[in-house]
Design an enzyme around this catalytic site. Structure first.
Site, short mmCIF file in Angstrom:
data_model
loop_
_atom_site.label_atom_id
_atom_site.label_comp_id
_atom_site.label_asym_id
_atom_site.label_seq_id
_atom_site.Cartn_x
_atom_site.Cartn_y
_atom_site.Cartn_z
N MET A 100 29.65 17.90 -34.33
CA MET A 100 30.43 19.10 -34.65
C MET A 100 29.84 19.75 -35.91
O MET A 100 30.52 20.50 -36.61
CB MET A 100 31.91 18.75 -34.84
CG MET A 100 32.51 18.17 -33.56
SD MET A 100 34.30 18.35 -33.44
CE MET A 100 34.82 17.45 -34.87
N GLY A 101 28.59 19.40 -36.21
CA GLY A 101 27.92 19.99 -37.36
C GLY A 101 28.33 19.33 -38.67
O GLY A 101 28.84 18.21 -38.66
N GLY A 130 28.09 7.53 -32.53
CA GLY A 130 28.31 6.59 -33.63
C GLY A 130 29.49 5.67 -33.36
O GLY A 130 30.49 6.08 -32.77
N GLU A 131 29.36 4.44 -33.84
CA GLU A 131 30.44 3.46 -33.68
C GLU A 131 31.61 3.72 -34.61
O GLU A 131 32.64 3.05 -34.51
CB GLU A 131 29.90 2.05 -33.93
CG GLU A 131 29.45 1.37 -32.67
CD GLU A 131 29.18 -0.10 -32.90
OE1 GLU A 131 30.02 -0.79 -33.48
OE2 GLU A 131 28.08 -0.53 -32.51
N HIS A 141 24.80 11.29 -38.84
CA HIS A 141 24.21 12.03 -37.71
C HIS A 141 22.69 11.78 -37.65
O HIS A 141 22.12 11.62 -36.57
CB HIS A 141 24.45 13.53 -37.86
CG HIS A 141 25.89 13.93 -37.83
ND1 HIS A 141 26.51 14.51 -38.90
CD2 HIS A 141 26.81 13.83 -36.85
CE1 HIS A 141 27.78 14.76 -38.59
NE2 HIS A 141 27.99 14.36 -37.35
N SER A 160 31.07 10.65 -43.24
CA SER A 160 31.89 11.50 -42.39
C SER A 160 31.81 12.92 -42.91
O SER A 160 31.72 13.14 -44.12
CB SER A 160 33.36 11.03 -42.46
OG SER A 160 34.21 12.04 -41.96
N SER A 161 31.86 13.88 -41.98
CA SER A 161 31.85 15.29 -42.40
C SER A 161 33.10 15.60 -43.22
O SER A 161 33.12 16.57 -43.98
CB SER A 161 31.83 16.20 -41.17
OG SER A 161 30.72 15.87 -40.37
O1 PAF Z 1 32.25 12.75 -32.55
C1 PAF Z 1 32.19 14.00 -32.54
O2 PAF Z 1 31.60 14.63 -33.43
C2 PAF Z 1 32.90 14.78 -31.45
O3 PAF Z 1 34.08 14.16 -31.06
C3 PAF Z 1 32.01 15.06 -30.23
C4 PAF Z 1 31.57 13.76 -29.55
C5 PAF Z 1 30.77 15.84 -30.66
C6 PAF Z 1 32.76 15.88 -29.19
O4 PAF Z 1 33.19 17.09 -29.72
#
Ligand code: PAF
Length: 284
Positions: free
Chosen positions: A30-31, A147-148, A37, A185-186
């Site tokens: 989700m950016g 990710g876990e 990431h 985490s974002s």
């Molecule tokens: O984990 C995330 O960032 C979101 O839940 C995902 C898997 C991209 C779905 O929107």
């Protein structure tokens, strides 16, 4: 790196990559990209010849009153990070392209979606499952890396893709942590400096469980209560849940049985920021 915004264009590129026998990996995000990431991208790049990243802040997985509108969207910075990480295609659709007028189809992932994260965030997992299946259909990957940290999401994605016969192999990646143990985490950027310090208590709760189970204790419900009290000792920490679960079903587990895998899962509000974390262990 090519930036694509049209689902149909992304799908036709993926189809032609497949015709050229390219092995495709996807990293869905989700950016607001961070080290977590990028660790998923590294795994994707080790395993796949072409790596697609998706950035889509999916409205249907946020409940009313959640942070959909304030969720960070630093697109230029994300695109630069994706490019330097070696992403080949960055797919960034708009909500209107993903959910055009009259869109109704949703996936119900079953009982696991009403436990823990699902109980606290009604509708969340249906939103996740639906968008993940759409993104898999659009990007046509051979592998997808998740990710876990979002362990319940990962379990559910494995279940949904298996039950719907989606051929993509789902790969789980270890939790990336800051040097003091806080899971990346974002949402960490929402924390004030005092909250940021207090947030390390989630990891300290996990370490407590790791030490106690390492000493042979099997009373999981009691260990989880101890971890929860430790977390509550921080002035701004308000646990939503801290519990051991069966690692396959996510049903709560009170007592560990030899040879079985369990996971300590937790969601904790630090001030107004809701953080999640987890730790898996196999009872010897
Ligand atoms: O984990 C995330 O960032 C979101 O839940 C995902 C898997 C991209 C779905 O929107």
């Amino acid at each position: 790196m090519q930036i694509i915004t049209e689902p149909a264009e992304m799908q036709s590129i993926a189809e032609s990559l497949r015709l050229q026998h390219q092995f495709i990996g996807v990293v869905m995000t989700m950016g607001a990209l961070h080290n977590g990431h990028l660790s998923l991208v590294r795994i994707a790049k080790q395993k796949a010849g072409t790596v697609i990243m998706t950035i889509f802040v999916n409205p249907t997985q946020f409940g009313p009153g959640e942070d959909f509108h304030r969720y960070p969207r630093p697109f230029e910075q994300d695109a630069a990070l994706a490019r330097s990480a070696g992403i080949d295609y960055l797919f960034v659709p708009s909500p209107e392209k993903m959910y055009p007028e009259g869109f109704h189809t949703t996936i119900d992932p079953g009982p696991i979606s009403s436990l823990f994260e699902g109980r606290s965030r009604p509708g969340h997992f249906s939103g996740v499952a639906t968008v993940v299946v759409k993104l898999l259909n659009i990007t046509q990957p051979h592998i997808a890396i998740f990710g876990e940290k979002d362990a319940q999401q990962l379990t559910l994605i494995r279940k949904v893709t298996g039950e719907l016969n989606i051929g993509t192999k789902i790969i789980g990646a270890p939790i990336a942590r800051e040097s003091d143990g806080l899971a990346t985490s974002s949402r960490n950027i929402y924390l004030s400096s005092s909250e940021r310090e207090q947030a390390t208590v989630l990891y300290r709760g996990i370490c407590h469980a790791e030490i106690e189970t390492g000493e042979g204790r099997t009373d999981l419900a009691v260990i989880a209560e101890e971890a929860e009290s430790l977390i509550r000792s921080m002035p701004d920490a308000d646990p939503d849940y801290v519990s051991f679960v069966d690692d396959e079903t996510f049903e709560p587990a009170d007592k560990a049985l030899p040879g079985k895998a369990y996971r300590l899962v937790m969601a904790v509000r630090i001030g107004t920021t809701r953080l999640i974390d987890n730790w898996r262990f196999v009872c010897p």
